[in-house]
Design a protein around this motif. Structure first.
Motif, PDB file in Angstrom:
ATOM      1  N   ALA A  84       0.820  -1.212   0.000  1.00 29.29           N
ATOM      2  CA  ALA A  84       0.000   0.000   0.000  1.00 29.29           C
ATOM      3  C   ALA A  84       0.854   1.262   0.000  1.00 29.29           C
ATOM      4  CB  ALA A  84      -0.929  -0.003   1.211  1.00 29.29           C
ATOM      5  N   LEU A  85       1.979   1.236   0.694  1.00 27.42           N
ATOM      6  CA  LEU A  85       2.800   2.440   0.843  1.00 27.42           C
ATOM      7  C   LEU A  85       3.718   2.689  -0.349  1.00 27.42           C
ATOM      8  CD1 LEU A  85       3.871   2.008   4.567  1.00 27.42           C
ATOM      9  CD2 LEU A  85       2.302   3.743   3.699  1.00 27.42           C
ATOM     10  N   ASN A  86       4.227   1.623  -0.969  1.00 29.90           N
ATOM     11  CA  ASN A  86       5.318   1.781  -1.935  1.00 29.90           C
ATOM     12  C   ASN A  86       4.940   1.476  -3.377  1.00 29.90           C
ATOM     13  OD1 ASN A  86       6.749   2.356   0.329  1.00 29.90           O
ATOM     14  ND2 ASN A  86       8.285   0.767   0.099  1.00 29.90           N
ATOM     15  N   SER A  87       3.695   1.070  -3.647  1.00 32.74           N
ATOM     16  CA  SER A  87       3.257   0.933  -5.031  1.00 32.74           C
ATOM     17  C   SER A  87       3.107   2.313  -5.655  1.00 32.74           C
ATOM     18  CB  SER A  87       1.914   0.195  -5.094  1.00 32.74           C
ATOM     19  OG  SER A  87       2.031  -1.127  -4.630  1.00 32.74           O
ATOM     20  N   SER A  88       3.312   2.388  -6.957  1.00 30.13           N
ATOM     21  CA  SER A  88       3.151   3.667  -7.654  1.00 30.13           C
ATOM     22  C   SER A  88       1.725   4.180  -7.509  1.00 30.13           C
ATOM     23  CB  SER A  88       3.486   3.505  -9.138  1.00 30.13           C
ATOM     24  OG  SER A  88       3.160   4.683  -9.855  1.00 30.13           O
ATOM     25  N   ALA A  89       1.577   5.466  -7.249  1.00 30.27           N
ATOM     26  CA  ALA A  89       0.246   6.061  -7.115  1.00 30.27           C
ATOM     27  C   ALA A  89      -0.369   6.414  -8.460  1.00 30.27           C
ATOM     28  CB  ALA A  89       0.328   7.311  -6.238  1.00 30.27           C
ATOM     29  N   LYS A  90       0.407   6.314  -9.551  1.00 32.89           N
ATOM     30  CA  LYS A  90      -0.068   6.803 -10.846  1.00 32.89           C
ATOM     31  C   LYS A  90      -0.117   5.744 -11.933  1.00 32.89           C
ATOM     32  CE  LYS A  90       1.741  11.451  -9.942  1.00 32.89           C
ATOM     33  NZ  LYS A  90       2.660  12.524 -10.414  1.00 32.89           N
ATOM     34  N   ALA A  91       0.510   4.595 -11.734  1.00 36.00           N
ATOM     35  CA  ALA A  91       0.569   3.600 -12.798  1.00 36.00           C
ATOM     36  C   ALA A  91       0.678   2.212 -12.184  1.00 36.00           C
ATOM     37  CB  ALA A  91       1.760   3.870 -13.726  1.00 36.00           C
ATOM     38  N   GLY A  92       0.450   1.177 -13.026  1.00 37.35           N
ATOM     39  CA  GLY A  92       0.596  -0.197 -12.576  1.00 37.35           C
ATOM     40  C   GLY A  92      -0.714  -0.837 -12.174  1.00 37.35           C
ATOM     41  N   LEU A  93      -0.645  -2.121 -11.822  1.00 42.61           N
ATOM     42  CA  LEU A  93      -1.832  -2.880 -11.435  1.00 42.61           C
ATOM     43  C   LEU A  93      -2.303  -2.545 -10.031  1.00 42.61           C
ATOM     44  CD1 LEU A  93      -0.698  -6.372 -12.786  1.00 42.61           C
ATOM     45  CD2 LEU A  93      -2.376  -4.841 -13.822  1.00 42.61           C
ATOM     46  N   PHE A  94      -1.366  -2.134  -9.174  1.00 45.46           N
ATOM     47  CA  PHE A  94      -1.681  -1.828  -7.786  1.00 45.46           C
ATOM     48  C   PHE A  94      -1.214  -0.400  -7.511  1.00 45.46           C
ATOM     49  CE2 PHE A  94      -0.532  -6.271  -8.340  1.00 45.46           C
ATOM     50  CZ  PHE A  94      -1.677  -6.910  -7.879  1.00 45.46           C
ATOM     51  N   ARG A  95      -2.138   0.464  -7.158  1.00 45.85           N
ATOM     52  CA  ARG A  95      -1.827   1.884  -6.946  1.00 45.85           C
ATOM     53  C   ARG A  95      -1.789   2.175  -5.446  1.00 45.85           C
ATOM     54  NH1 ARG A  95      -3.862   4.360 -12.002  1.00 45.85           N
ATOM     55  NH2 ARG A  95      -3.308   2.776 -13.554  1.00 45.85           N
ATOM     56  N   GLY A  96      -0.641   2.649  -4.988  1.00 42.97           N
ATOM     57  CA  GLY A  96      -0.465   2.886  -3.563  1.00 42.97           C
ATOM     58  C   GLY A  96      -0.518   4.358  -3.190  1.00 42.97           C
ATOM     59  N   ASN A  97      -0.132   4.639  -1.949  1.00 42.66           N
ATOM     60  CA  ASN A  97      -0.126   6.001  -1.423  1.00 42.66           C
ATOM     61  C   ASN A  97       0.915   6.069  -0.315  1.00 42.66           C
ATOM     62  OD1 ASN A  97      -0.554   8.480  -0.221  1.00 42.66           O
ATOM     63  ND2 ASN A  97      -2.781   8.281  -0.116  1.00 42.66           N
ATOM     64  N   PRO A  98       2.034   6.752  -0.516  1.00 41.12           N
ATOM     65  CA  PRO A  98       3.093   6.801   0.502  1.00 41.12           C
ATOM     66  C   PRO A  98       2.709   7.573   1.752  1.00 41.12           C
ATOM     67  CG  PRO A  98       3.601   8.303  -1.292  1.00 41.12           C
ATOM     68  CD  PRO A  98       2.397   7.524  -1.729  1.00 41.12           C
ATOM     69  N   ASN A  99       1.581   8.303   1.699  1.00 46.41           N
ATOM     70  CA  ASN A  99       1.175   9.134   2.828  1.00 46.41           C
ATOM     71  C   ASN A  99       0.087   8.499   3.688  1.00 46.41           C
ATOM     72  OD1 ASN A  99       2.913  11.332   2.032  1.00 46.41           O
ATOM     73  ND2 ASN A  99       1.456  11.762   0.386  1.00 46.41           N
ATOM     74  N   LEU A 100      -0.225   7.234   3.466  1.00 46.56           N
ATOM     75  CA  LEU A 100      -1.199   6.553   4.324  1.00 46.56           C
ATOM     76  C   LEU A 100      -0.684   6.534   5.762  1.00 46.56           C
ATOM     77  CD1 LEU A 100      -2.098   3.571   1.984  1.00 46.56           C
ATOM     78  CD2 LEU A 100      -3.611   5.466   2.609  1.00 46.56           C
ATOM     79  N   GLY A 101      -1.536   6.931   6.684  1.00 47.18           N
ATOM     80  CA  GLY A 101      -1.100   7.090   8.071  1.00 47.18           C
ATOM     81  C   GLY A 101      -1.562   5.967   8.975  1.00 47.18           C
ATOM     82  N   ARG A 102      -1.514   6.232  10.267  1.00 50.64           N
ATOM     83  CA  ARG A 102      -1.878   5.235  11.274  1.00 50.64           C
ATOM     84  C   ARG A 102      -3.388   5.044  11.303  1.00 50.64           C
ATOM     85  NH1 ARG A 102       0.394   2.582  15.410  1.00 50.64           N
ATOM     86  NH2 ARG A 102       2.429   3.567  15.074  1.00 50.64           N
ATOM     87  N   GLN A 103      -3.798   3.785  11.389  1.00 50.14           N
ATOM     88  CA  GLN A 103      -5.206   3.422  11.466  1.00 50.14           C
ATOM     89  C   GLN A 103      -5.569   3.143  12.923  1.00 50.14           C
ATOM     90  OE1 GLN A 103      -5.755   0.074   8.581  1.00 50.14           O
ATOM     91  NE2 GLN A 103      -3.610   0.530   8.086  1.00 50.14           N
ATOM     92  N   THR A 104      -6.781   3.493  13.320  1.00 51.73           N
ATOM     93  CA  THR A 104      -7.238   3.215  14.681  1.00 51.73           C
ATOM     94  C   THR A 104      -8.597   2.523  14.643  1.00 51.73           C
ATOM     95  OG1 THR A 104      -8.289   5.388  14.903  1.00 51.73           O
ATOM     96  CG2 THR A 104      -6.016   5.182  15.659  1.00 51.73           C
ATOM     97  N   SER A 105      -8.824   1.670  15.633  1.00 51.74           N
ATOM     98  CA  SER A 105     -10.110   0.998  15.803  1.00 51.74           C
ATOM     99  C   SER A 105     -10.525   1.115  17.256  1.00 51.74           C
ATOM    100  CB  SER A 105     -10.010  -0.484  15.413  1.00 51.74           C
ATOM    101  OG  SER A 105      -9.776  -0.643  14.034  1.00 51.74           O
TER     102      SER A 105
END
Length: 608
Positions: free
Chosen positions: A402-423
């Motif tokens: 999720a963090l290191n996939s390209s955000a603009k191309a490819g089969l899996f698009r990630g986001n390097p700015n995804l932060g901490r999740q809470t439940s």
């Protein structure tokens, strides 16, 4: 779905239990709540015990032992962690590989599903549930299992344990296991080849048990639309190594101390198109390393008991495609301390109150402090034996896909700015017994914030990692009864979800909104006499609609049936026939991923 058939599967075995119940010893190797302890299409792995577990919903690709997402209480595959002994064993690249554990199930105890307040002491970086297993004591025993089946299935599994007493308080033991399985698969290009070898040395002194383990597993398998909905024949090639040192001391009054160290390496070679020409390096190759240590336990001092856990993990990623993030190594620290006090209640029994905090931190993300509160009332007699109410907050961070996939191309698009999740989870539960049945139930409400989900958008040939806020309401129930000839375990989970994606361009969800609104399970073991035994596992589901699901509808009944024979003249021998996907349902557990079809196999097992 055939409603009459479902009714028969759930009700008829219950009627057979009208006789006076008989308490039977625990004889399950993998899970006491599953009828078919061994899969038919390959050798048993730790995930095999979860295939029909009432409190777990598995979403498999090909076999559950091939690739399976393990979800608990409406979470997704990365919300569920694995804990073996003291340590969390996971994969920093993706939660799809959390269950890649090269350990023979005979070396482990039955899996425990950890939720609610106990999750504070569960796996690090898991926010909804933990699958926890301990190391089983070694004894002098072994077995050989051989199997054949449809689609040119061939499988074999051998285990041998040896234990010797050195004196009245000390025992040394060792066990080893080797397993192999291969098949052409139940659909074209759905073949597999699995191999596993592992061994363990164990020293037991009084109430202390020390285990030193080493294991290796290689898995190659293919499946159409394995991870993507684009009609491609995909393959996975995984090699996993695991080394563990674990020490546990059982004390009085429920106290214990457990500590462990481990190192795991997982190499993944994924092919989106198995027929595409490739150069010396495939386009999707990833290797991860995780090294960690943990200490956990419970210690009574005066009127207080202190529950505690401390864990530190270090991971590293090397990849040919996950190159677009901010980092490829990370350190995790988890600390938890929850004091508890117990007092006698005026009407008998006792009450316990627990209150404390957990601290989660990485060197790449902000830290989080999470509270936990729980009240428990235990009754000495009567139908109602236990009531609890709890509130717990948990936290986790995203994996590298999720963090290191390209955000603009490819089969899996990630986001390097995804932060901490809470439940945040609030629940009320109870347990008891009635008319020969024992059971437990819980109602819960959970708020997930910034949960990382993989979503689909029309016109975009990719899946994208997006943050979502979800409110989950649920009810779960498990009931068990053992009779002289029949054992029956029933389960039900009901879920509702209200999702708010933080972007407007989401048309469907592969995971967060892929859940069963209603899920029923029934495990039946019937002893017919003269050495014959029928084993039947069933899951009936009413799934939330998902536009990515292309076949099978939103309702499905899936069953595995087995018939075993143990001749009295040859003790230790078992001959069995097993049918997976008995009704040949084409329901897609993961949207757009074809279902494994019906498969019959035969197994010969000899134990000594």
């Amino acid at each position: 779905m055939n409603a009459a058939l479902l009714t028969a599967l759930l009700i008829i075995p219950a009627l057979a239990l009208a006789q006076a119940p008989v308490t039977l010893p625990a004889v399950a190797v993998h899970s006491p709540r599953v009828a078919n302890q061994t899969p038919g299409a390959t050798f048993a792995m730790p995930v095999s015990a979860l295939r029909f577990e009432p409190l777990v919903d598995i979403q498999p690709r090909n076999l559950a032992e091939g690739q399976a997402d393990i979800t608990v209480r409406g979470g997704i595959f990365e919300n569920t962690g694995f804990q073996i002994g003291a340590v969390t064993v996971g994969d920093p690249q993706t939660g799809h590989y959390f269950a890649e554990l090269p350990v023979a199930p005979m070396m482990l105890g039955a899996p425990e599903i950890v939720t609610g307040a106990d999750l504070t002491f569960g796996a690090t970086n898991a926010s909804v549930g933990t699958i926890r297993q301990g190391w089983r004591p070694v004894r002098t025993a072994g077995f050989l299992s051989l199997g054949l089946g449809e689609n040119r299935l061939r499988r074999g599994d051998i285990y041998q344990g040896y234990a010797r007493s050195l004196d009245d308080h000390t025992q040394i033991g060792a066990d080893v296991s080797i397993a192999h399985s291969q098949s052409d698969g139940s659909v074209p290009y759905g073949e597999h080849r699995f191999d596993r070898i592992n061994g363990r040395i164990q020293l037991t002194r009084g109430r202390a048990q020390t285990d030193l383990f080493a294991g290796y597993q290689a898995k190659f398998f293919g499946w159409p639309n394995l991870y993507t909905p684009f009609n491609s024949n995909e393959t996975e090639n995984l090699q996993t190594s695991l080394f563990v040192l674990n020490h546990r001391v059982t004390l009085e009054m429920g106290d214990f101390l457990e500590a462990g160290l481990y190192h795991r390496r997982n190499k993944d070679d994924y092919a989106f198109n198995r027929f595409a020409p490739v150069g010396p390096v495939h386009p999707f190759q990833h290797t991860t390393w995780v090294t960690g240590g943990a200490v956990t336990g419970r210690q009574t001092i005066g009127v207080l008991a202190f529950n505690y856990r401390a864990e530190h993990l270090v991971d590293k990623l090397e990849s040919t495609s996950l190159l677009f993030g901010r980092f490829n190594s990370r350190r995790f620290t988890k600390l938890a301390l929850v004091p508890e006090i117990t007092w006698g209640a005026s009407a008998g029994g006792q009450a316990t109150a627990r209150a404390g905090i957990a601290f989660d931190d990485t060197n790449r993300d902000p830290s989080a402090i999470s509270p936990v509160l729980e009240l428990v009332r235990v009754f000495p007699s009567g139908r109602l034996r236990r009531v609890h109410a709890s509130f717990v907050e948990t936290s986790q961070v995203a994996t590298y896909t999720a963090l290191n996939s390209s955000a603009k191309a490819g089969l899996f698009r990630g986001n390097p700015n995804l932060g901490r999740q809470t439940s945040r989870n609030l629940e009320l539960g109870l347990g008891g017994q009635w008319a020969g049945w024992t059971g437990s139930a819980a109602v819960f409400f959970r708020r997930d914030r910034a949960l990382v989900d993989w979503t689909f958008r029309r016109g975009v040939t990719a899946r994208t990692a997006n943050a979502v806020d979800i409110e989950v309401g649920g009810f779960e129930l498990v009931a068990h009864r053992s009779g002289r000839t029949v054992d029956l375990t029933l389960g039900y989970t009901g879920l509702t979800k209200d999702a708010d994606y933080r972007v407007a361009t989401v048309d469907a969800s592969f995971y967060a909104l892929n859940y069963a609104r209603h899920r029923f399970t029934a495990a039946v073991t019937a002893r017919l006499g003269h050495g014959f035994e029928v084993r039947l596992d069933n899951v009936a589901r009413f799934q939330a609609s998902n536009l990515l699901r292309t076949s099978g509808g939103d309702e499905a009944l899936s069953s595995t049936a087995g018939l075993a024979y143990r001749p009295r003249a040859w003790r230790g021998l078992e001959v069995a026939v097993q049918v997976e996907n008995l009704w040949d349902t084409d329901f897609q557990d993961v949207p757009a991923v074809p279902a494994a079809r019906r498969q019959t196999s035969f197994r010969l097992t000899y134990g000594w």
